[in-house]
Design a protein around this motif. Sequence first.
Motif, PDB file in Angstrom:
ATOM      1  N   GLY A   1       0.515  -1.156  -0.141  1.00 43.41           N
ATOM      2  CA  GLY A   1      -0.009  -0.004  -0.011  1.00 43.41           C
ATOM      3  C   GLY A   1       0.796   1.305  -0.009  1.00 43.41           C
ATOM      4  O   GLY A   1       0.336   2.337   0.118  1.00 43.41           O
ATOM      5  N   GLU A   2       2.224   1.174   0.082  1.00 44.42           N
ATOM      6  CA  GLU A   2       2.909   2.426  -0.229  1.00 44.42           C
ATOM      7  C   GLU A   2       3.923   2.624  -1.176  1.00 44.42           C
ATOM      8  O   GLU A   2       4.296   1.361  -1.756  1.00 44.42           O
ATOM      9  N   PRO A   3       4.083   3.733  -1.566  1.00 44.36           N
ATOM     10  CA  PRO A   3       5.135   3.836  -2.992  1.00 44.36           C
ATOM     11  C   PRO A   3       6.446   3.283  -2.603  1.00 44.36           C
ATOM     12  O   PRO A   3       6.774   3.504  -1.581  1.00 44.36           O
ATOM     13  N   ALA A   4       6.956   2.666  -3.607  1.00 44.08           N
ATOM     14  CA  ALA A   4       8.387   1.936  -3.144  1.00 44.08           C
ATOM     15  C   ALA A   4       9.160   2.000  -4.727  1.00 44.08           C
ATOM     16  O   ALA A   4       8.556   2.439  -5.695  1.00 44.08           O
ATOM     17  N   VAL A   5      10.432   2.083  -4.693  1.00 45.30           N
ATOM     18  CA  VAL A   5      11.084   1.921  -5.665  1.00 45.30           C
ATOM     19  C   VAL A   5      11.845   0.578  -5.970  1.00 45.30           C
ATOM     20  O   VAL A   5      12.570   0.129  -4.977  1.00 45.30           O
ATOM     21  N   ASP A   6      11.745  -0.189  -7.142  1.00 46.71           N
ATOM     22  CA  ASP A   6      12.419  -1.431  -7.391  1.00 46.71           C
ATOM     23  C   ASP A   6      13.356  -1.420  -8.330  1.00 46.71           C
ATOM     24  O   ASP A   6      13.538  -0.062  -9.104  1.00 46.71           O
ATOM     25  N   HIS A   7      14.302  -2.442  -8.765  1.00 46.86           N
ATOM     26  CA  HIS A   7      15.193  -2.318  -9.799  1.00 46.86           C
ATOM     27  C   HIS A   7      15.325  -3.623 -10.606  1.00 46.86           C
ATOM     28  O   HIS A   7      14.879  -4.564 -10.053  1.00 46.86           O
ATOM     29  N   PRO A   8      15.456  -3.665 -12.027  1.00 49.90           N
ATOM     30  CA  PRO A   8      15.458  -4.623 -12.572  1.00 49.90           C
ATOM     31  C   PRO A   8      16.761  -5.469 -12.616  1.00 49.90           C
ATOM     32  O   PRO A   8      17.770  -5.180 -11.898  1.00 49.90           O
ATOM     33  N   GLU A   9      16.525  -6.679 -13.020  1.00 47.26           N
ATOM     34  CA  GLU A   9      17.860  -7.429 -12.947  1.00 47.26           C
ATOM     35  C   GLU A   9      19.030  -7.180 -14.436  1.00 47.26           C
ATOM     36  O   GLU A   9      18.247  -6.497 -15.314  1.00 47.26           O
ATOM     37  N   ILE A  10      20.177  -7.297 -14.273  1.00 50.90           N
ATOM     38  CA  ILE A  10      20.843  -6.915 -15.280  1.00 50.90           C
ATOM     39  C   ILE A  10      20.698  -7.644 -16.621  1.00 50.90           C
ATOM     40  O   ILE A  10      20.500  -8.733 -16.429  1.00 50.90           O
ATOM     41  N   GLY A  11      20.331  -6.773 -17.726  1.00 52.20           N
ATOM     42  CA  GLY A  11      20.253  -7.541 -19.008  1.00 52.20           C
ATOM     43  C   GLY A  11      18.786  -7.900 -19.271  1.00 52.20           C
ATOM     44  O   GLY A  11      18.303  -8.312 -20.185  1.00 52.20           O
ATOM     45  N   GLU A  12      17.935  -7.417 -18.284  1.00 54.56           N
ATOM     46  CA  GLU A  12      16.513  -7.518 -18.542  1.00 54.56           C
ATOM     47  C   GLU A  12      16.205  -6.556 -19.496  1.00 54.56           C
ATOM     48  O   GLU A  12      16.539  -5.567 -19.608  1.00 54.56           O
ATOM     49  N   VAL A  13      15.000  -7.166 -20.352  1.00 55.54           N
ATOM     50  CA  VAL A  13      14.467  -6.411 -21.230  1.00 55.54           C
ATOM     51  C   VAL A  13      13.478  -5.372 -20.602  1.00 55.54           C
ATOM     52  O   VAL A  13      12.586  -5.846 -20.169  1.00 55.54           O
ATOM     53  N   VAL A  14      13.577  -4.045 -21.030  1.00 58.24           N
ATOM     54  CA  VAL A  14      12.640  -2.984 -20.384  1.00 58.24           C
ATOM     55  C   VAL A  14      12.207  -1.862 -21.092  1.00 58.24           C
ATOM     56  O   VAL A  14      13.237  -1.531 -21.948  1.00 58.24           O
ATOM     57  N   TRP A  15      10.922  -1.613 -21.116  1.00 62.07           N
ATOM     58  CA  TRP A  15      10.694  -0.104 -21.628  1.00 62.07           C
ATOM     59  C   TRP A  15      11.202   0.770 -20.653  1.00 62.07           C
ATOM     60  O   TRP A  15      10.713   0.630 -19.311  1.00 62.07           O
ATOM     61  N   ARG A  16      11.573   2.045 -21.081  1.00 62.27           N
ATOM     62  CA  ARG A  16      12.042   3.112 -20.152  1.00 62.27           C
ATOM     63  C   ARG A  16      11.843   4.410 -20.735  1.00 62.27           C
ATOM     64  O   ARG A  16      11.761   4.582 -21.906  1.00 62.27           O
ATOM     65  N   ASP A  17      12.123   5.561 -19.926  1.00 62.30           N
ATOM     66  CA  ASP A  17      12.075   6.805 -20.446  1.00 62.30           C
ATOM     67  C   ASP A  17      13.189   7.500 -19.803  1.00 62.30           C
ATOM     68  O   ASP A  17      14.120   6.729 -19.145  1.00 62.30           O
ATOM     69  N   ASP A  18      13.299   8.686 -19.867  1.00 64.86           N
ATOM     70  CA  ASP A  18      14.512   9.437 -19.034  1.00 64.86           C
ATOM     71  C   ASP A  18      14.453   9.362 -17.427  1.00 64.86           C
ATOM     72  O   ASP A  18      15.544   9.547 -16.995  1.00 64.86           O
ATOM     73  N   ARG A  19      13.315   8.947 -17.010  1.00 62.79           N
ATOM     74  CA  ARG A  19      13.321   9.225 -15.376  1.00 62.79           C
ATOM     75  C   ARG A  19      13.786   7.543 -14.982  1.00 62.79           C
ATOM     76  O   ARG A  19      13.855   7.427 -13.788  1.00 62.79           O
ATOM     77  N   GLY A  20      13.033   6.596 -15.891  1.00 64.12           N
ATOM     78  CA  GLY A  20      13.310   5.353 -15.172  1.00 64.12           C
ATOM     79  C   GLY A  20      12.657   4.425 -16.075  1.00 64.12           C
ATOM     80  O   GLY A  20      11.986   4.777 -17.092  1.00 64.12           O
ATOM     81  N   ILE A  21      12.327   3.013 -15.433  1.00 67.15           N
ATOM     82  CA  ILE A  21      11.421   2.024 -16.368  1.00 67.15           C
ATOM     83  C   ILE A  21      10.053   2.219 -16.290  1.00 67.15           C
ATOM     84  O   ILE A  21       9.575   2.487 -15.084  1.00 67.15           O
ATOM     85  N   THR A  22       9.480   1.995 -17.480  1.00 61.12           N
ATOM     86  CA  THR A  22       7.898   2.156 -17.310  1.00 61.12           C
ATOM     87  C   THR A  22       7.349   0.755 -17.457  1.00 61.12           C
ATOM     88  O   THR A  22       6.018   0.618 -17.053  1.00 61.12           O
ATOM     89  N   CYS A  23       7.977  -0.226 -17.882  1.00 62.12           N
ATOM     90  CA  CYS A  23       7.631  -1.600 -18.012  1.00 62.12           C
ATOM     91  C   CYS A  23       8.790  -2.509 -17.719  1.00 62.12           C
ATOM     92  O   CYS A  23       9.717  -2.295 -18.581  1.00 62.12           O
ATOM     93  N   ARG A  24       8.908  -3.573 -16.930  1.00 61.75           N
ATOM     94  CA  ARG A  24       9.587  -4.551 -16.767  1.00 61.75           C
ATOM     95  C   ARG A  24       9.521  -5.835 -17.445  1.00 61.75           C
ATOM     96  O   ARG A  24       8.288  -5.986 -17.788  1.00 61.75           O
ATOM     97  N   ARG A  25      10.606  -6.345 -17.546  1.00 59.85           N
ATOM     98  CA  ARG A  25      10.448  -7.665 -18.336  1.00 59.85           C
ATOM     99  C   ARG A  25       9.714  -7.490 -19.801  1.00 59.85           C
ATOM    100  O   ARG A  25       8.746  -8.461 -19.753  1.00 59.85           O
ATOM    101  N   TRP A  26      10.113  -6.709 -20.471  1.00 59.45           N
ATOM    102  CA  TRP A  26       9.259  -6.618 -21.765  1.00 59.45           C
ATOM    103  C   TRP A  26       8.013  -5.869 -21.774  1.00 59.45           C
ATOM    104  O   TRP A  26       7.579  -4.876 -21.963  1.00 59.45           O
ATOM    105  N   ASN A  27       6.813  -6.742 -21.018  1.00 56.48           N
ATOM    106  CA  ASN A  27       5.645  -6.382 -21.114  1.00 56.48           C
ATOM    107  C   ASN A  27       4.991  -7.083 -19.879  1.00 56.48           C
ATOM    108  O   ASN A  27       3.861  -7.307 -19.849  1.00 56.48           O
ATOM    109  N   TRP A  28       5.857  -7.578 -18.833  1.00 58.08           N
ATOM    110  CA  TRP A  28       5.159  -8.267 -17.610  1.00 58.08           C
ATOM    111  C   TRP A  28       4.696  -7.119 -16.614  1.00 58.08           C
ATOM    112  O   TRP A  28       3.430  -7.526 -16.500  1.00 58.08           O
ATOM    113  N   ARG A  29       5.213  -6.044 -16.136  1.00 57.83           N
ATOM    114  CA  ARG A  29       4.471  -5.327 -15.204  1.00 57.83           C
ATOM    115  C   ARG A  29       4.789  -3.982 -15.370  1.00 57.83           C
ATOM    116  O   ARG A  29       6.015  -3.487 -15.470  1.00 57.83           O
ATOM    117  N   GLN A  30       3.881  -2.833 -15.409  1.00 59.55           N
ATOM    118  CA  GLN A  30       4.151  -1.702 -15.660  1.00 59.55           C
ATOM    119  C   GLN A  30       4.307  -0.801 -14.368  1.00 59.55           C
ATOM    120  O   GLN A  30       3.558  -1.064 -13.478  1.00 59.55           O
TER     121      GLN A  30
END
Length: 228
Positions: free
Chosen positions: A136-165
């Motif tokens: 229930g609280e805002p938090a910050v996670d990080h991807p694994e090295i080499g993971e396919v991710v969508w991102r912008d200048d601020r950070g990741i917008t979707c992890r593991r290609w299309n797994w989680r936004q």
Amino acid sequence: MIEAIWVDEAVTGLRPDFKVLVIAAYGLRNGPSDDHSRRWLAEAADLAPQPGDEKIVAWQDAYRAFGAKPQRTRPSVDALVRRMPPPDINLVVDAYNSVSIRHVLPIGGEDLRHYEGTARLVRASGDEPFDVIEKGEPAVDHPEIGEVVWRDDRGITCRRWNWRQCVRTRITEDTVDALFLLERLAPMTLEELSTAGDELAGLLREISPDVRIESRLVGPPERAADPG
């Protein structure tokens, strides 16, 4: 905005058949789910594939190519077709989820007004921030090295290609300008990808008749056929 979107060669090296149809919609009037959007989902559910569909298997193979376990973190369309009947969320999300189910096609929806810079599909370095909600609280996670991710200048917008936004760019009832990422792998044809994009554009126009829509196909060039 969509002219600047790009896919890194480190990603297309994993799957040279990857293409993404990028659709931007400006001037949406989103709102809560209604009888129309629930009908879109119900009609799509009648056509929902089995989990072993060849298009889903293609995405499971793509996940394995960068080290993910698709039974633990499922490709978005795989997770969606396992949730029948599909949940209704809001008009715009219901629209793209219905197209996703109908065509067995991962589709991501992003709020453009919460984007910073250009969307791009890359392999992660591992230190990029990914905004989530935990307990229930805002938090910050990080991807694994080499993971396919969508991102912008601020950070990741979707992890593991299309797994989680991420939380920051998800589409809400207040979304006015949106970006949709329709992600194709073989055996889906480019013709079917185009058809899916047209269907999504049609539903968005039903929601917002004055919406302005732009689209662009992004990905490596098609290989010439082997003359044999």
